[in-house]
Design a protein around this motif. Structure first.
Motif, PDB file in Angstrom:
ATOM      1  N   ASN A 121       0.834  -1.202   0.000  1.00 16.75           N
ATOM      2  CA  ASN A 121       0.000   0.000   0.000  1.00 16.75           C
ATOM      3  C   ASN A 121       0.866   1.248   0.000  1.00 16.75           C
ATOM      4  N   THR A 122       0.363   2.319  -0.620  1.00 14.18           N
ATOM      5  CA  THR A 122       1.144   3.558  -0.667  1.00 14.18           C
ATOM      6  C   THR A 122       0.656   4.590   0.353  1.00 14.18           C
ATOM      7  N   ALA A 123      -0.491   4.357   0.977  1.00 13.49           N
ATOM      8  CA  ALA A 123      -0.968   5.294   2.001  1.00 13.49           C
ATOM      9  C   ALA A 123      -0.430   4.821   3.354  1.00 13.49           C
ATOM     10  N   PRO A 124       0.298   5.678   4.068  1.00  6.63           N
ATOM     11  CA  PRO A 124       0.923   5.230   5.320  1.00  6.63           C
ATOM     12  C   PRO A 124      -0.110   4.884   6.395  1.00  6.63           C
ATOM     13  N   VAL A 125       0.169   3.839   7.181  1.00  4.93           N
ATOM     14  CA  VAL A 125      -0.702   3.498   8.311  1.00  4.93           C
ATOM     15  C   VAL A 125      -0.350   4.325   9.546  1.00  4.93           C
ATOM     16  N   ALA A 126       0.899   4.767   9.623  1.00  8.26           N
ATOM     17  CA  ALA A 126       1.325   5.551  10.786  1.00  8.26           C
ATOM     18  C   ALA A 126       2.549   6.378  10.431  1.00  8.26           C
ATOM     19  N   ARG A 127       2.758   7.426  11.223  1.00  9.83           N
ATOM     20  CA  ARG A 127       4.024   8.160  11.185  1.00  9.83           C
ATOM     21  C   ARG A 127       4.528   8.281  12.611  1.00  9.83           C
ATOM     22  N   ALA A 128       5.844   8.389  12.734  1.00  7.29           N
ATOM     23  CA  ALA A 128       6.419   8.547  14.070  1.00  7.29           C
ATOM     24  C   ALA A 128       7.692   9.357  13.980  1.00  7.29           C
ATOM     25  N   SER A 129       7.970  10.111  15.035  1.00 10.21           N
ATOM     26  CA  SER A 129       9.259  10.787  15.172  1.00 10.21           C
ATOM     27  C   SER A 129       9.788  10.445  16.550  1.00 10.21           C
ATOM     28  N   LEU A 130      11.085  10.151  16.604  1.00 16.84           N
ATOM     29  CA  LEU A 130      11.685   9.709  17.867  1.00 16.84           C
ATOM     30  C   LEU A 130      12.977  10.453  18.113  1.00 16.84           C
ATOM     31  N   THR A 131      13.238  10.713  19.391  1.00 21.73           N
ATOM     32  CA  THR A 131      14.521  11.267  19.813  1.00 21.73           C
ATOM     33  C   THR A 131      15.261  10.225  20.629  1.00 21.73           C
ATOM     34  N   TYR A 132      16.523  10.046  20.309  1.00 21.81           N
ATOM     35  CA  TYR A 132      17.393   9.181  21.096  1.00 21.81           C
ATOM     36  C   TYR A 132      18.475  10.023  21.767  1.00 21.81           C
ATOM     37  N   SER A 133      18.795   9.647  22.969  1.00 25.57           N
ATOM     38  CA  SER A 133      19.953  10.208  23.658  1.00 25.57           C
ATOM     39  C   SER A 133      21.124   9.253  23.436  1.00 25.57           C
ATOM     40  N   ILE A 134      22.250   9.828  23.028  1.00 30.98           N
ATOM     41  CA  ILE A 134      23.402   9.005  22.656  1.00 30.98           C
ATOM     42  C   ILE A 134      24.485   9.173  23.708  1.00 30.98           C
ATOM     43  N   PRO A 135      25.000   8.073  24.228  1.00 33.58           N
ATOM     44  CA  PRO A 135      26.042   8.203  25.256  1.00 33.58           C
ATOM     45  C   PRO A 135      27.343   8.725  24.644  1.00 33.58           C
ATOM     46  N   ALA A 136      28.269   9.108  25.501  1.00 33.99           N
ATOM     47  CA  ALA A 136      29.563   9.594  25.035  1.00 33.99           C
ATOM     48  C   ALA A 136      30.099   8.633  23.992  1.00 33.99           C
ATOM     49  N   ARG A 137      30.422   9.199  22.823  1.00 34.14           N
ATOM     50  CA  ARG A 137      30.608   8.403  21.634  1.00 34.14           C
ATOM     51  C   ARG A 137      31.910   7.616  21.561  1.00 34.14           C
ATOM     52  N   ASP A 138      33.020   8.253  21.787  1.00 32.60           N
ATOM     53  CA  ASP A 138      34.302   7.650  21.432  1.00 32.60           C
ATOM     54  C   ASP A 138      34.546   6.353  22.187  1.00 32.60           C
ATOM     55  N   ALA A 139      34.327   6.406  23.479  1.00 32.72           N
ATOM     56  CA  ALA A 139      34.541   5.218  24.301  1.00 32.72           C
ATOM     57  C   ALA A 139      33.618   4.083  23.869  1.00 32.72           C
ATOM     58  N   ALA A 140      32.340   4.434  23.708  1.00 27.58           N
ATOM     59  CA  ALA A 140      31.357   3.402  23.388  1.00 27.58           C
ATOM     60  C   ALA A 140      31.670   2.722  22.066  1.00 27.58           C
ATOM     61  N   VAL A 141      31.961   3.521  21.076  1.00 30.39           N
ATOM     62  CA  VAL A 141      32.253   2.945  19.769  1.00 30.39           C
ATOM     63  C   VAL A 141      33.489   2.069  19.857  1.00 30.39           C
ATOM     64  N   ALA A 142      34.529   2.577  20.498  1.00 23.64           N
ATOM     65  CA  ALA A 142      35.775   1.829  20.590  1.00 23.64           C
ATOM     66  C   ALA A 142      35.549   0.475  21.247  1.00 23.64           C
ATOM     67  N   SER A 143      34.783   0.459  22.328  1.00 17.28           N
ATOM     68  CA  SER A 143      34.667  -0.781  23.077  1.00 17.28           C
ATOM     69  C   SER A 143      33.721  -1.766  22.406  1.00 17.28           C
ATOM     70  N   ASN A 144      32.896  -1.284  21.515  1.00 15.21           N
ATOM     71  CA  ASN A 144      31.923  -2.186  20.900  1.00 15.21           C
ATOM     72  C   ASN A 144      32.304  -2.652  19.505  1.00 15.21           C
ATOM     73  N   THR A 145      33.119  -1.878  18.824  1.00 17.17           N
ATOM     74  CA  THR A 145      33.363  -2.180  17.416  1.00 17.17           C
ATOM     75  C   THR A 145      33.962  -3.564  17.237  1.00 17.17           C
ATOM     76  N   ALA A 146      34.813  -3.937  18.147  1.00 20.29           N
ATOM     77  CA  ALA A 146      35.499  -5.220  18.012  1.00 20.29           C
ATOM     78  C   ALA A 146      34.515  -6.385  17.967  1.00 20.29           C
ATOM     79  N   LYS A 147      33.389  -6.210  18.655  1.00 16.96           N
ATOM     80  CA  LYS A 147      32.428  -7.315  18.770  1.00 16.96           C
ATOM     81  C   LYS A 147      31.778  -7.714  17.455  1.00 16.96           C
ATOM     82  N   ILE A 148      31.637  -6.759  16.574  1.00 16.90           N
ATOM     83  CA  ILE A 148      30.813  -7.018  15.382  1.00 16.90           C
ATOM     84  C   ILE A 148      31.662  -7.524  14.217  1.00 16.90           C
TER      85      ILE A 148
END
Lengths: 153, 153, 153, 153
Positions: B126-153
């Motif tokens: 279907n081309t008529a949308p059933v819903a719309r949404a807008s969301l805000t995310y809070s992002i933790p301090a980036r550098d540490a988080a990315v560094a510690s997680n990248t290896a996992k993937i």
């Protein structure tokens, strides 16, 4: 148009949930039903949790959604066809692990076609809310729906 | 601060879901991942349905929520700690019975501490949308988080 | 019920603003009116500014509000009684000093009683949006209203 | 982090408005300032009205916006740089003609970087709210800002 008396009490609302929303009825309990306020409990189990043990956002949304629905039914009777048209929800604190979530809900407007309810969600035992939500429901033509459904309950 | 290249592709994002959100990972599939847009599929099954066979509001909320999360990860890498702070959602039409829901999501802002994404949800076909949404995310301090997680993937 | 042709073009909409909303009509110009999209310009002047020279939040809210209203009128004709029931707005970036704000608006739903529009707001000349907004309007009974108003324009 | 005492009282807040937001300061009066709640009055004049004599949506948005801002300042002191990131507002009833609007506001969260406030707006003398709103503010780094501004007031 707005009744200031209750059309359904806690027992009637729980029977309605059991009859119409069997899939989720076991998740929710009515702790308080008055004209001014309902308190709806999310009986937290594994399916509501995120990794780390906190209650998920969709579970809190579902609680707010059903709570406003029940608040409307408590005033106008069992109208199964009322539908959510809008929700705004703010997640403010991490829910406590291992605690149920209590939703305090009140209706700000109960009009002919639209109703607006607002919710504060708490981890049981805490006074700082984990989330707030406001929802709008669209209500189908009232007289026919109430008439045809009242007999069921 | 904002990368205009992809940090994770569809396969990486699905591995991340499997690793971190096992409980819901089977519900969601990534149909498209580009810098400009993701398309996330809710593989509709009985647990997502309301009486009458339409997809429930909480299921659509969950789809919008995970879609913006995945859009953020696709740009900044696997930061498991980003959390939703706000969602506004409008339910506009009844979803088609028996059809998956597709969520088209794009990021409008990817800041240092806040990200905003917007979603249009469609019943497949279907081309008529059933819903719309807008969301805000809070992002933790980036550098540490990315560094510690990248290896996992 | 939904017309996929225009009921009012840019000139008709501006005449309607002049006739019905004289107080604010000079603030807004229609840069584009098509079935798919309107572009409404806030002609920024001192009264729209915050200290520091950026456009105020209420001015951006007013622009989004009038833009969805005009989008509805462009499709159903001059129904002066449509009223905003809900708005969700995200302020994402600081507007550029000395630039008009352009609001790109489209209708996602134009139902019998409710219409939903979404807006992206830009400082003229920039491609990163300063704000997004979604609004719901309640529309009065259509046939009578259109009939009684059409003659005026 | 959250002070449970007032950092600014009604007189301090009005002096702050006069100093920093001269353009709109005359529109707003503080009727009540406590730790639990503020009541902010929109002194309705012609510029706030729609045709027909009711208070416009943007005027009510402006009232909610300034009210949450003042509630934050009342707790953390004069931080001119706090900015609105999100607002959700429901317009529920037509305001009474010729009456001021009173905004009852309380903070649900006052975190290190985000604050959330909720508002109920009433036409003076009526108990049924004309609107409700929830707003999120982003707060700049606290210590420096408070230190550099406190001396001014």
């Amino acid at each position: 148009m707005v009744n200031t008396t209750l059309a359904m009490d806690a027992a009637s609302l729980e029977r309605f949930l059991d009859a119409e929303f069997l899939q989720v009825a076991e998740d929710f309990t009515l702790d308080e039903v008055t004209v001014d306020r309902l308190v709806v409990r999310l009986r937290v189990s594994d399916k509501h949790l995120r990794p780390g043990g906190t209650v998920s956002g969709p579970s809190m949304f579902a609680l707010a959604d059903v709570s406003v629905y029940l608040a409307i039914l408590s005033r106008i009777g069992p109208v199964a066809l009322a539908v959510t048209t809008n929700c705004s929800i703010d997640f403010m604190r991490k829910p406590a692990a291992g605690a149920d979530i209590l939703c305090h809900v009140r209706l700000l407007k109960l009009g002919r076609v639209l109703a607006v309810g607002e919710c504060l969600l708490f981890s049981e035992g805490n006074t700082a809310p984990v989330a707030r939500a406001s929802l709008t429901y669209s209500i189908p033509a009232r007289d026919a729906a109430v008439a045809s459904n009242t007999a069921k309950i």
